[in-house]
Design an enzyme around this catalytic site. Sequence first.
Site, PDB file in Angstrom:
ATOM      1  CG  HIS A  57      -1.953   1.113   1.121  1.00 61.89           C
ATOM      2  ND1 HIS A  57      -3.281   0.874   0.878  1.00 61.89           N
ATOM      3  CD2 HIS A  57      -1.841   2.459   1.182  1.00 61.89           C
ATOM      4  CE1 HIS A  57      -3.942   2.015   0.820  1.00 61.89           C
ATOM      5  NE2 HIS A  57      -3.077   2.999   0.998  1.00 61.89           N
ATOM      6  CG  HIS A  59      -1.016   6.951  -1.780  1.00 59.35           C
ATOM      7  ND1 HIS A  59      -2.239   7.107  -2.404  1.00 59.35           N
ATOM      8  CD2 HIS A  59      -1.256   6.225  -0.662  1.00 59.35           C
ATOM      9  CE1 HIS A  59      -3.179   6.516  -1.680  1.00 59.35           C
ATOM     10  NE2 HIS A  59      -2.604   5.965  -0.613  1.00 59.35           N
ATOM     11  CD  GLN A 152      -6.901  10.942  -2.088  1.00 58.06           C
ATOM     12  OE1 GLN A 152      -5.744  10.530  -2.062  1.00 58.06           O
ATOM     13  NE2 GLN A 152      -7.753  10.736  -1.085  1.00 58.06           N
ATOM     14  CG  HIS A 210      -7.519   4.222   0.392  1.00 64.97           C
ATOM     15  ND1 HIS A 210      -7.013   3.797  -0.805  1.00 64.97           N
ATOM     16  CD2 HIS A 210      -6.521   4.922   0.998  1.00 64.97           C
ATOM     17  CE1 HIS A 210      -5.756   4.207  -0.911  1.00 64.97           C
ATOM     18  NE2 HIS A 210      -5.434   4.888   0.163  1.00 64.97           N
ATOM     19  CD  GLU A 213      -6.660   6.500   5.763  1.00 66.49           C
ATOM     20  OE1 GLU A 213      -6.964   6.544   4.560  1.00 66.49           O
ATOM     21  OE2 GLU A 213      -5.536   6.818   6.189  1.00 66.49           O
ATOM     22  CG  ASP A 309      -1.047   5.293   3.288  1.00 68.94           C
ATOM     23  OD1 ASP A 309      -1.322   5.272   2.087  1.00 68.94           O
ATOM     24  OD2 ASP A 309      -1.786   5.799   4.141  1.00 68.94           O
ATOM     25  CD1 TRP A 315      -3.390  12.371   3.760  1.00 68.70           C
ATOM     26  CD2 TRP A 315      -2.132  12.202   1.915  1.00 68.70           C
ATOM     27  NE1 TRP A 315      -4.193  12.579   2.669  1.00 68.70           N
ATOM     28  CE2 TRP A 315      -3.463  12.484   1.532  1.00 68.70           C
ATOM     29  CE3 TRP A 315      -1.171  12.059   0.911  1.00 68.70           C
ATOM     30  CZ2 TRP A 315      -3.867  12.617   0.203  1.00 68.70           C
ATOM     31  CZ3 TRP A 315      -1.560  12.187  -0.410  1.00 68.70           C
ATOM     32  CH2 TRP A 315      -2.890  12.467  -0.749  1.00 68.70           C
TER      33      TRP A 315
END
Length: 433
Positions: A57, A59, A152, A210, A213, A309, A315
Amino acid sequence: MLDLIVRQANLPDGRMPMDLAIQGDKIVAIAPRIEAEALQEIDATGRLVAPPFVDPHFHMDATLSLGTPRLNDSGTLLEGIALWGELKPMLTPEAVMERALRYCDLAVSQGLLSIRSHVDVCDDRLTAVEALIEVRKRVAPYIDLQLVAFPQDGLYRTPTAEENLLRALDMGVDVVGGIPHFERTMAEGARSVLRLCEIAAERGLRLDLHCDESDDPMSRHVETLAAEATRLGLGARVVASHVTAMHSYDNYYASKLIPLIAESGMTVVPNPLINITLQGRSDTYPRRRGLTRVPELRAAGVNVAFGQDCTMDPWYSLGSADMLEVAHMGVHAVPMTSREAMAWAFTSVTQNGAAAMGLPDPTLREGGPANMVVLQARDPIEAVRLKATRLAVIKRGNVLSRTPPRIAALDLPGRAATLDPAAYAPTTSERPD
Ligand code: FE2
């Protein structure tokens, strides 16, 4: 004459010392002593030699963009999404590729050779999709890169998201993604799960959502996902990522849900580095940890694989492509400190991640691919403790990267693997009721 011999290694299953003989891209023999010569030898005496790390996982379109155009002041998921929305119109294929390729170099040095990356499709230009498809091709000799078409900003919250998601799949993106907890309503979130499962079923693709979350105990999309995965026979092709809301569910509901997840055959991917920082932000005290229920999922037979992630993006300001750092944080955040659980954490970022991505079992074996990492640690628990140096990273028989050992003081006496096997049992608090 062999191509390569890795001498006197400790294997993750406790066998030691073992020589591994490599010819071409295959391991041709594993034995206590191999009487043969090779063009190249690596002395792994007292070192753990393990399969390469897997990150199920990530991005990659956002990685290494920290501070562009600004930092995330609140530290929340929602500000991160808003910040990424500010950056998205400025993306160019060249800039995305440059960051992604820099990250892939870092990943190789960390022995991270399989990565599943979500790629945002809520951009009508599909700039990041185009860039990461090119990156996937360029890194193929050394990294298995899977791409997930990720809406997203919400499948139904963005007018062109579904059309863009289908376009991205047509362009060759591997996996169907989604974000049901970010749709406008719970009902639209559930509808997105149904639609995305159908797309995956129709196209024979994998699905990675996702899912929940959130700290909201009413965010229950993983239930719909499990039911649809079972109804459509998607089984092990499905991943539910994050699932942090499960932390906030009441125990009765969790006791009904977890068997449904197990029945579906799906994998759950918690992301401890990011979720220990994102969750509980609106709490006063006590403040929730916000990680999903790892011991209970494991006890039910669910495949659980930790993911990273984020690395230096809207983030998360930290991260270093280090799946041992991920496992280390998982041990703390769950928490799970029995020797059994800490050894499992190592498996979680190797074999379990490979199963999540649908890759072959990477366990080192005769006849298997010569993909491995030599670590400056004696066993998996020590590797997690030290976030051990990757002394050598080998893919298809080629040594891709070498890193010098860290200070000798790390080589402490004692050998965890000689502990009584009874030590490898869950602690009382890790045993689900
Ligand atoms: Fe994510």
